[in-house]
Design a protein around this motif. Structure first.
Motif, PDB file in Angstrom:
ATOM      1  N   ILE A  36     -11.089  16.349  27.130  1.00  0.00           N
ATOM      2  CA  ILE A  36     -10.463  17.424  27.885  1.00  0.00           C
ATOM      3  C   ILE A  36     -11.579  18.199  28.553  1.00  0.00           C
ATOM      4  O   ILE A  36     -12.324  18.908  27.897  1.00  0.00           O
ATOM      5  CB  ILE A  36      -9.661  18.374  26.992  1.00  0.00           C
ATOM      6  N   THR A 288       7.795  19.630  22.810  1.00  0.00           N
ATOM      7  CA  THR A 288       8.328  19.482  21.462  1.00  0.00           C
ATOM      8  C   THR A 288       9.212  18.249  21.368  1.00  0.00           C
ATOM      9  O   THR A 288       9.197  17.533  20.373  1.00  0.00           O
ATOM     10  CB  THR A 288       9.126  20.736  21.073  1.00  0.00           C
ATOM     11  N   ILE A 303      -3.859   2.527   9.575  1.00  0.00           N
ATOM     12  CA  ILE A 303      -4.661   3.134   8.498  1.00  0.00           C
ATOM     13  C   ILE A 303      -5.929   2.309   8.317  1.00  0.00           C
ATOM     14  O   ILE A 303      -5.863   1.095   8.207  1.00  0.00           O
ATOM     15  CB  ILE A 303      -3.870   3.180   7.172  1.00  0.00           C
TER      16      ILE A 303
ATOM     17  N   PRO B 122       6.380  22.185  16.467  1.00  0.00           N
ATOM     18  CA  PRO B 122       5.953  21.050  17.309  1.00  0.00           C
ATOM     19  C   PRO B 122       4.889  20.185  16.640  1.00  0.00           C
ATOM     20  O   PRO B 122       4.747  19.020  16.985  1.00  0.00           O
ATOM     21  CB  PRO B 122       5.386  21.718  18.560  1.00  0.00           C
ATOM     22  N   LYS B 125       5.365  16.423  15.160  1.00  0.00           N
ATOM     23  CA  LYS B 125       5.325  15.184  15.923  1.00  0.00           C
ATOM     24  C   LYS B 125       4.047  15.030  16.725  1.00  0.00           C
ATOM     25  O   LYS B 125       3.668  13.926  17.069  1.00  0.00           O
ATOM     26  CB  LYS B 125       6.528  15.144  16.879  1.00  0.00           C
ATOM     27  N   THR B 126       3.420  16.149  17.068  1.00  0.00           N
ATOM     28  CA  THR B 126       2.257  16.051  17.941  1.00  0.00           C
ATOM     29  C   THR B 126       0.977  16.290  17.176  1.00  0.00           C
ATOM     30  O   THR B 126       0.957  16.942  16.153  1.00  0.00           O
ATOM     31  CB  THR B 126       2.334  17.096  19.064  1.00  0.00           C
ATOM     32  N   ASP B 129      -4.890  16.532  21.040  1.00  0.00           N
ATOM     33  CA  ASP B 129      -4.942  17.242  22.305  1.00  0.00           C
ATOM     34  C   ASP B 129      -3.605  17.870  22.671  1.00  0.00           C
ATOM     35  O   ASP B 129      -3.535  18.948  23.225  1.00  0.00           O
ATOM     36  CB  ASP B 129      -5.361  16.286  23.417  1.00  0.00           C
ATOM     37  N   ASP B 210      -6.765  11.552   7.018  1.00  0.00           N
ATOM     38  CA  ASP B 210      -5.875  10.547   7.584  1.00  0.00           C
ATOM     39  C   ASP B 210      -4.438  10.943   7.296  1.00  0.00           C
ATOM     40  O   ASP B 210      -3.992  10.895   6.159  1.00  0.00           O
ATOM     41  CB  ASP B 210      -6.178   9.167   6.982  1.00  0.00           C
ATOM     42  N   VAL B 212      -1.525   9.614   8.231  1.00  0.00           N
ATOM     43  CA  VAL B 212      -0.573   8.566   7.843  1.00  0.00           C
ATOM     44  C   VAL B 212      -0.796   8.172   6.387  1.00  0.00           C
ATOM     45  O   VAL B 212       0.151   8.058   5.600  1.00  0.00           O
ATOM     46  CB  VAL B 212      -0.729   7.359   8.777  1.00  0.00           C
ATOM     47  N   ALA B 213      -2.072   7.998   6.039  1.00  0.00           N
ATOM     48  CA  ALA B 213      -2.383   7.620   4.659  1.00  0.00           C
ATOM     49  C   ALA B 213      -1.923   8.704   3.692  1.00  0.00           C
ATOM     50  O   ALA B 213      -1.389   8.416   2.619  1.00  0.00           O
ATOM     51  CB  ALA B 213      -3.881   7.391   4.505  1.00  0.00           C
ATOM     52  N   ILE B 216       1.723   8.441   3.095  1.00  0.00           N
ATOM     53  CA  ILE B 216       2.064   7.326   2.213  1.00  0.00           C
ATOM     54  C   ILE B 216       1.779   7.683   0.758  1.00  0.00           C
ATOM     55  O   ILE B 216       2.512   7.310  -0.152  1.00  0.00           O
ATOM     56  CB  ILE B 216       1.280   6.065   2.644  1.00  0.00           C
TER      57      ILE B 216
END
Lengths: 303, 338
Positions: A36, A288, A303, B122, B125-126, B129, B210, B212-213, B216
């Motif tokens: 950015i 969103t 992962i 928000p 999900k995000t 950046d 991490d 995602v890890a 899990i």
């Protein structure tokens, strides 16, 4: 009623053109480097100042007629502004990149470069606003109740031209192919014999050059220059680029016009102080529900 | 024994010294306010470090939450305890100001924590950046919303907080502002320390490494994100409330992106994910700002330049992801801080 709609549409297109032109620079650099470039809004401001000095130099010192000055101003501003952009890349971003520093540190550096550009400008030229000299005679046309000036049309046409040129460069030329390759895999690209640094410099030249063009057009449309003018427009253009899906040229273009349209519509129907509030709220809601923007591709995380 | 209580001892001595000096007016008003801003900056930088450092997100709209806290705390305080043009006579007896003040500041913090939800939702999900943009947008939304509330001054700002401080000092004469800033600074550092070292708080670090890890491994990432964002923005709100009372005047323009950048500079100067780094950087940065004050506008060229050079040669900041005890293991013999 129809005139009102067309009138607002023209205003939105013109106002969105500036956002689109700046957002294109953000998105180009992001697409190639995933960086950015927060200094981009201030590069736009520097572009406007360069245009101001070039224009006053030719117009006042040499007494060249206005249209010649404009013809000289466009390439000179673009070249000088892209020099500023490339200098930033050379002295601030490249050393960090070569060291393999975390992406975030480069972002911070970019933010700081923007601050330096703003305040160096403030320190050197003072806080007084500069008035941009009129270069061409402004004509007001009136077609069926819809009024527009030749400058407005020129801004819109330029934005579309720039979009077409950039789209052509990115999708049809070898340089563009290299850019897309770098954004796909930064480590394999040098092994294929593509000069990484050269392509990155070209990216910065393109982005900053068009920011300079936007600065010139902005200075001609709203002839008051001040050091902080780039900050707000830059942030907004960046948000526009993200809403469109950062890294995609179509997205930046669409996002810029969308933001322009929202702002013009808000001003048309609500008090103008609500402009930022509503514009940003709409963008927040869009992000969103569609976190990657309109054209952005969701990356799968492994992962 | 000494090891166990040395931190308490040092803090008590430091606090007592500042209060004593302020009470007898050995310290000028200028030095006192620099000290108080130091405290506020410590709150701000350590709370931003919670999100940017420990959780590994990139929030650049911290000043927005500060703004919410500042406005809620000052409007509440002035409405309850001070005579004001807008709200008229005080609602409660000014004698109670002394006891209600921490509640007012905390109320500002709670309001700011609720504003933090603007970013927390928000963030499910995000990431990265895109989340950075959301925080910038949140900052603009908050400032713009307050600018449009003409009842509390709009963009002209809001004042009258001196009345509340006077009410406190009329009841018992003590330098109340330094005392409260000191207490709240220690409170917020303690809260953050307890939070990140708790079992639940380990999840914050897991998200940073991490996401995602972590998910899990049965870490409830959404819950942790919500709580961390709320805690961070709530503490920023406390900092903002104190900031408003120290200055005695707030306007939305002073909580713009430049202020957020200032807080970010402190966090990165100190090192991400290092609480002692944040504290150290906040102290150094406040002193640096005051030293460079005679340079006026050049100040804002020198400070970014310092940070750019720092990024080139020591990008991990002063402490670099480590606490004081890890950098100097021998110090561990002398103190324990949990």
């Amino acid at each position: 009623m129809l005139e009102l709609i067309i009138q607002n549409a023209i205003n939105a297109l013109q106002w969105g053109s500036f956002y689109a032109l700046i957002a294109l620079g953000y998105t180009l650099v992001y697409g190639v480097l995933t960086l950015i470039n927060f200094a981009h809004g201030d590069v736009f401001m520097v572009g406007a100042y360069i245009a101001f000095f070039v224009a006053t130099f030719f117009l006042v010192s040499l007494g060249v007629p206005g249209w010649v000055v404009l013809a000289l101003c466009v390439p000179l501003t673009m070249i000088l502004t892209s020099l500023v952009g490339v200098t930033l890349e050379r002295i601030a971003y490249r050393p960090l990149r070569n060291k393999g520093a975390h992406r975030l540190y480069v972002v911070i550096t970019a933010l700081m470069c923007g601050l330096i550009l703003q305040h160096a400008n403030l320190a050197i030229f003072g806080a007084s606003r500069k008035a941009f000299p009129p270069l061409i005679q402004e004509h007001v046309y009136n077609v069926g109740g819809v009024s527009f000036t030749n400058l407005k049309v020129a801004v819109i046409v330029t934005a579309f031209l720039v979009f077409l040129i950039l789209h052509w460069i990115v999708t049809r030329t070898r340089v563009g192919m290299a850019m897309r390759a770098i954004s796909y895999d930064k480590f394999a690209v040098p092994l294929m014999g593509i000069p990484l640094d050269q392509i990155i410099v070209i990216t910065f030249v393109l982005g900053s050059g068009f920011a300079g063009l936007a600065g010139l057009l902005f200075a001609m449309s709203y002839p008051v220059l001040e050091p902080y003018m780039g900050a707000l427009i830059g942030w907004k253009a960046f948000i526009a680029a993200v809403v469109g899906g950062i890294g995609d040229i179509r997205g930046a273009f669409l996002g810029g016009f969308l933001l322009g349209a929202i702002e013009i519509l808000v001003v048309a129907f609500f008090p103008s102080t609500l402009r930022d509030l509503i514009a940003f709220t709409v963008l927040l809601v869009i992000l969103t529900f569609k976190p990657t923007g309109f054209f952005g591709v969701a990356k799968t995380t492994k992962i | 024994m000494l090891r166990r209580y040395s931190v308490h001892l040092i803090l008590a001595t430091l606090g007592g010294l500042v209060v004593y000096l302020a009470y007898n007016e050995y310290l000028g008003l200028y030095y006192l306010s620099v000290l108080m801003f130091m405290g506020v900056n410590i709150i701000l930088s350590s709370s931003l470090n919670l999100v940017n450092g420990y959780m590994g997100e990139f929030s650049c709209g911290h000043a927005g939450f500060m703004c919410v806290g500042a406005y809620v705390a000052s409007v509440l305080g002035v409405w309850l305890f001070a005579r004001d043009r807008v709200f008229g006579a005080p609602v409660l007896d000014p004698e109670y100001a002394l006891y209600a003040f921490p509640v007012i500041i905390l109320a500002g913090g709670i309001a700011a924590a609720l504003a933090g939800l603007l970013v927390a939702f928000p963030s499910y999900k995000t990431r990265g950046d895109y989340l950075a943009i959301i925080t910038i947008a949140a900052n603009y939304i908050i400032i713009s919303a307050i600018e449009n509330m003409s009842a509390i001054g709009g963009s002209r700002g809001f004042m009258g907080m001196k009345g509340v401080i006077n009410a406190m000092e009329d009841t018992i004469y003590l330098p109340w502002m330094p005392i409260w800033v000191f207490i709240f600074t220690i409170f917020s550092v303690w809260v953050i320390r307890r939070y990140v070292s708790s079992t639940f708080g380990k999840g914050v670090n897991a998200i940073s490494q991490d996401e995602v890890a972590a998910e899990i491994m049965s870490v409830n990432t959404n819950k942790i994100k919500t709580i961390t964002f709320m805690l961070s923005s709530g503490l920023a709100g406390i900092g903002g409330g104190l900031f408003a009372y120290i200055l005695g005047y707030v306007n939305p323009g002073s909580f713009n992106i430049l202020k957020s950048t200032e807080i970010m500079v402190m966090v990165y100067l100190g090192g991400m994910g290092s609480l002692s780094g944040s504290i150290l950087a906040a102290i150094l940065f406040t002193i640096l700002l005051e030293l460079l004050r005679p340079l006026q506008i050049i100040k804002w060229i020198v400070i970014p330049l310092v940070l750019i050079i720092l990024m080139q040669f020591r990008p991990e900041g002063i402490m670099g992801n480590r606490e004081l005890g890890q950098t100097f293991p021998r110090l561990k013999k002398f103190y324990r801080f949990k």
